[in-house]
Design a protein around this motif. Structure first.
Motif, PDB file in Angstrom:
ATOM      1  N   VAL A  36      58.711  39.701  43.193  1.00  4.52           N
ATOM      2  CA  VAL A  36      59.197  39.099  44.555  1.00  4.52           C
ATOM      3  C   VAL A  36      59.102  40.122  45.551  1.00  4.52           C
ATOM      4  O   VAL A  36      59.292  41.651  45.109  1.00  4.52           O
ATOM      5  CB  VAL A  36      60.668  38.982  44.365  1.00  4.52           C
ATOM      6  CG1 VAL A  36      61.202  38.495  45.850  1.00  4.52           C
ATOM      7  CG2 VAL A  36      60.933  37.684  43.369  1.00  4.52           C
ATOM      8  N   GLY A  37      58.412  40.085  46.612  1.00  6.16           N
ATOM      9  CA  GLY A  37      58.097  41.145  47.695  1.00  6.16           C
ATOM     10  C   GLY A  37      59.493  41.591  48.229  1.00  6.16           C
ATOM     11  O   GLY A  37      60.117  40.924  48.819  1.00  6.16           O
ATOM     12  N   GLY A  38      59.633  43.020  47.973  1.00  5.92           N
ATOM     13  CA  GLY A  38      60.792  43.600  48.816  1.00  5.92           C
ATOM     14  C   GLY A  38      62.055  43.556  47.500  1.00  5.92           C
ATOM     15  O   GLY A  38      62.204  42.920  46.611  1.00  5.92           O
ATOM     16  N   THR A  39      63.320  43.966  48.117  1.00  2.87           N
ATOM     17  CA  THR A  39      64.435  44.298  47.249  1.00  2.87           C
ATOM     18  C   THR A  39      65.530  43.916  48.349  1.00  2.87           C
ATOM     19  O   THR A  39      65.678  44.586  49.380  1.00  2.87           O
ATOM     20  CB  THR A  39      64.656  45.383  46.445  1.00  2.87           C
ATOM     21  OG1 THR A  39      64.603  46.455  47.782  1.00  2.87           O
ATOM     22  CG2 THR A  39      63.300  45.675  45.652  1.00  2.87           C
ATOM     23  N   GLY A  40      66.566  43.186  47.613  1.00  2.00           N
ATOM     24  CA  GLY A  40      67.935  42.962  48.613  1.00  2.00           C
ATOM     25  C   GLY A  40      67.399  42.034  49.658  1.00  2.00           C
ATOM     26  O   GLY A  40      66.529  41.003  49.749  1.00  2.00           O
ATOM     27  N   GLU A  41      67.646  42.687  50.782  1.00  2.00           N
ATOM     28  CA  GLU A  41      67.157  42.050  52.222  1.00  2.00           C
ATOM     29  C   GLU A  41      66.055  42.516  52.573  1.00  2.00           C
ATOM     30  O   GLU A  41      65.574  42.085  53.953  1.00  2.00           O
ATOM     31  CB  GLU A  41      68.393  42.298  53.264  1.00  2.00           C
ATOM     32  CG  GLU A  41      69.650  41.761  52.917  1.00  2.00           C
ATOM     33  CD  GLU A  41      69.774  40.272  52.653  1.00  2.00           C
ATOM     34  OE1 GLU A  41      69.253  39.611  53.513  1.00  2.00           O
ATOM     35  OE2 GLU A  41      70.345  39.734  51.628  1.00  2.00           O
ATOM     36  N   GLY A  63      51.228  30.606  41.037  1.00  2.00           N
ATOM     37  CA  GLY A  63      51.746  29.944  42.202  1.00  2.00           C
ATOM     38  C   GLY A  63      52.360  31.034  43.255  1.00  2.00           C
ATOM     39  O   GLY A  63      52.631  32.142  42.663  1.00  2.00           O
ATOM     40  N   ALA A  64      52.309  30.808  44.171  1.00  2.00           N
ATOM     41  CA  ALA A  64      52.744  31.888  45.309  1.00  2.00           C
ATOM     42  C   ALA A  64      53.352  31.022  46.623  1.00  2.00           C
ATOM     43  O   ALA A  64      53.177  30.114  46.883  1.00  2.00           O
ATOM     44  CB  ALA A  64      51.760  32.723  45.874  1.00  2.00           C
ATOM     45  N   HIS A  65      54.521  31.651  47.021  1.00  2.00           N
ATOM     46  CA  HIS A  65      55.609  30.982  48.246  1.00  2.00           C
ATOM     47  C   HIS A  65      56.345  32.059  48.863  1.00  2.00           C
ATOM     48  O   HIS A  65      56.587  33.206  48.019  1.00  2.00           O
ATOM     49  CB  HIS A  65      56.306  29.811  47.676  1.00  2.00           C
ATOM     50  CG  HIS A  65      57.246  30.032  46.745  1.00  2.00           C
ATOM     51  ND1 HIS A  65      57.248  30.279  45.542  1.00  2.00           N
ATOM     52  CD2 HIS A  65      58.679  30.133  47.266  1.00  2.00           C
ATOM     53  CE1 HIS A  65      58.556  30.583  45.047  1.00  2.00           C
ATOM     54  NE2 HIS A  65      59.303  30.600  46.112  1.00  2.00           N
ATOM     55  N   GLY A  71      62.864  34.814  52.893  1.00  2.00           N
ATOM     56  CA  GLY A  71      61.709  35.172  53.634  1.00  2.00           C
ATOM     57  C   GLY A  71      60.868  35.900  52.763  1.00  2.00           C
ATOM     58  O   GLY A  71      59.801  36.555  53.262  1.00  2.00           O
ATOM     59  N   ARG A  72      61.138  36.279  51.711  1.00  2.00           N
ATOM     60  CA  ARG A  72      60.232  37.264  50.822  1.00  2.00           C
ATOM     61  C   ARG A  72      59.076  36.542  50.079  1.00  2.00           C
ATOM     62  O   ARG A  72      59.404  35.471  49.352  1.00  2.00           O
ATOM     63  CB  ARG A  72      61.295  37.922  49.673  1.00  2.00           C
ATOM     64  CG  ARG A  72      62.461  39.012  50.469  1.00  2.00           C
ATOM     65  CD  ARG A  72      62.859  39.857  49.499  1.00  2.00           C
ATOM     66  NE  ARG A  72      63.843  38.902  48.512  1.00  2.00           N
ATOM     67  CZ  ARG A  72      64.306  39.600  47.393  1.00  2.00           C
ATOM     68  NH1 ARG A  72      64.068  40.732  47.076  1.00  2.00           N
ATOM     69  NH2 ARG A  72      64.930  38.776  46.402  1.00  2.00           N
TER      70      ARG A  72
END
Length: 89
Positions: A36-41, A63-65, A71-72
């Motif tokens: 997952v791109g990013g952490t938390g918010e 798979g990617a979404h 929004g990550r």
């Protein structure tokens, strides 16, 4: 080594790379590994370094979404040659 142990080892290896880019790694749904791109918010792209590390461990992006609530970006990976699933049965 059991299938679960191999997945755990793979997650740990990708987590090391992804952590350098403030991304999260775990297991979700039908994927062996999800990044997952990013952490938390925080929203961040999934870095190229993660894709390289995944390829080195015989993983393929399956798979990617973009997650609706956060929004990550998320990328699911599966083993190209799945390890023996000796712990299932």
């Amino acid at each position: 080594m059991s299938y679960a142990e191999q997945v755990d080892e793979t997650i740990a290896a990708l987590r090391e790379v992804a952590g350098e880019h403030d991304c999260e790694v775990g297991r979700s749904g039908s994927y062996d590994v999800i990044v997952v791109g990013g952490t938390g918010e925080r929203v961040a792209p999934v870095p190229t370094a993660v894709f390289r590390a995944a390829r080195e461990r015989d993983l393929q992006a399956a798979g990617a979404h973009v997650d609706d609530p956060t929004g990550r970006p998320q990328v699911g990976f599966d083993f190209v040659e799945p390890p023996e699933r000796g712990d299932e049965g």
